[in-house]
Design a protein around this motif. Structure first.
Motif, PDB file in Angstrom:
ATOM      1  N   GLN A 179       0.842  -1.195   0.000  1.00 46.85           N
ATOM      2  CA  GLN A 179       0.000   0.000   0.000  1.00 46.85           C
ATOM      3  C   GLN A 179       0.882   1.252   0.000  1.00 46.85           C
ATOM      4  O   GLN A 179       1.913   1.296   0.680  1.00 46.85           O
ATOM      5  CB  GLN A 179      -0.907   0.016   1.227  1.00 46.85           C
TER       6      GLN A 179
ATOM      7  N   SER B 235      -5.678   8.796   2.285  1.00 49.35           N
ATOM      8  CA  SER B 235      -5.985   7.897   1.191  1.00 49.35           C
ATOM      9  C   SER B 235      -4.754   7.076   0.808  1.00 49.35           C
ATOM     10  O   SER B 235      -3.668   7.619   0.597  1.00 49.35           O
ATOM     11  CB  SER B 235      -6.462   8.697  -0.029  1.00 49.35           C
TER      12      SER B 235
ATOM     13  N   THR C 183      -3.311   3.520  -1.565  1.00 41.36           N
ATOM     14  CA  THR C 183      -3.627   2.735  -2.762  1.00 41.36           C
ATOM     15  C   THR C 183      -2.567   1.671  -2.978  1.00 41.36           C
ATOM     16  O   THR C 183      -1.408   1.852  -2.584  1.00 41.36           O
ATOM     17  CB  THR C 183      -3.705   3.638  -4.008  1.00 41.36           C
TER      18      THR C 183
ATOM     19  N   THR D 273      -2.246   0.613  -6.171  1.00 36.11           N
ATOM     20  CA  THR D 273      -2.129   0.744  -7.624  1.00 36.11           C
ATOM     21  C   THR D 273      -1.187   1.881  -7.989  1.00 36.11           C
ATOM     22  O   THR D 273      -1.372   3.017  -7.546  1.00 36.11           O
ATOM     23  CB  THR D 273      -3.501   0.997  -8.259  1.00 36.11           C
TER      24      THR D 273
END
Length: 227
Positions: free
Chosen positions: A168, A192, A194, A196
């Motif tokens: 992450q 936040s 991610t 990706t």
């Protein structure tokens, strides 16, 4: 070390008969977060008793004379007076590499300093540990003679070849940087995160000096995904 990794530290102090005024200071870079309940003090396999044999101060505001001191251990004079022969005291503790870790050639440091007697101390490089985190740049281009950056591809990064639990990241849009997220950032939901990585071009930071596995999970429209 990767951001989020736990680092084990060990300090040994040889106390001699007549020891007095022993205070052990520990200085940490901002890139390390002390795990306060991990501090343990032993002689051999026998644990010394906090409050009776020594005290621990983990309040930086009380260490105004040493702003870099994250914690200090003060050995009680009653304990020191009972030492009749050379005694090896072992202090162990842990810290977590955090989001402030500096990437590249500048190390994250941890250093122990021992004060003793009226105005003496041991402050040497032998008491210093250096830890490093790293980054790399990921770029997707075409195969032309003058390669052009291709946007629209997506990747995931793994710590194992099996590809379980993608790492992450916290994405910094201004610098196109994916920095490994801490456990607190992942669990809190306030920031936040991610797993990706989108390219064009991006920097992936906060990594350990070890092997990682990169997988393209989405190709740019009109292109085939890497196998």
């Amino acid at each position: 070390m990767q951001i989020g990794d736990t680092v084990d530290f060990t300090i040994t102090v040889t106390a001699k008969k007549g020891a007095e005024g022993y205070v052990l200071h520990d200085q940490m870079s901002d890139g390390l977060t002390l795990i306060e309940n991990s501090i343990a003090v032993k002689v051999g396999e026998d644990a010394l008793t906090v409050g009776t044999d020594y005290t621990v101060n983990t309040n930086p505001e009380e260490n105004a004379d040493d702003p870099n001191c994250v914690f200090e251990i003060t050995f009680k004079e009653e304990y020191l007076n009972a030492i009749t022969e050379d005694t090896v005291i072992t202090v162990t503790y842990q810290a977590v590499v955090n989001e402030k870790a500096v990437v590249g050639t500048d190390p994250i440091t941890n250093k122990a300093i021992l004060d003793y007697g009226d105005n003496s101390h041991v402050d040497t490089d032998e008491g210093k540990t250096e830890i490093y985190t790293y980054d790399f740049v990921l770029t997707k281009t075409d195969s032309s003679e003058d390669p052009q950056i291709l946007t629209g591809a997506e990747f995931k990064l793994y710590s194992s070849e099996e590809g379980e639990d993608a790492i992450q990241f916290v994405y910094d849009e201004d610098n196109a940087t994916y920095r490994v997220a801490t456990a607190e950032e992942i669990s809190s939901g306030d920031i936040s995160t991610t797993d990706t990585i989108k390219v064009g071009r991006a920097t992936i930071s906060g990594l350990a000096g070890k092997s990682y596995w990169l997988e393209e999970t989405k190709a740019r429209d009109g292109y085939h995904k890497l196998e």
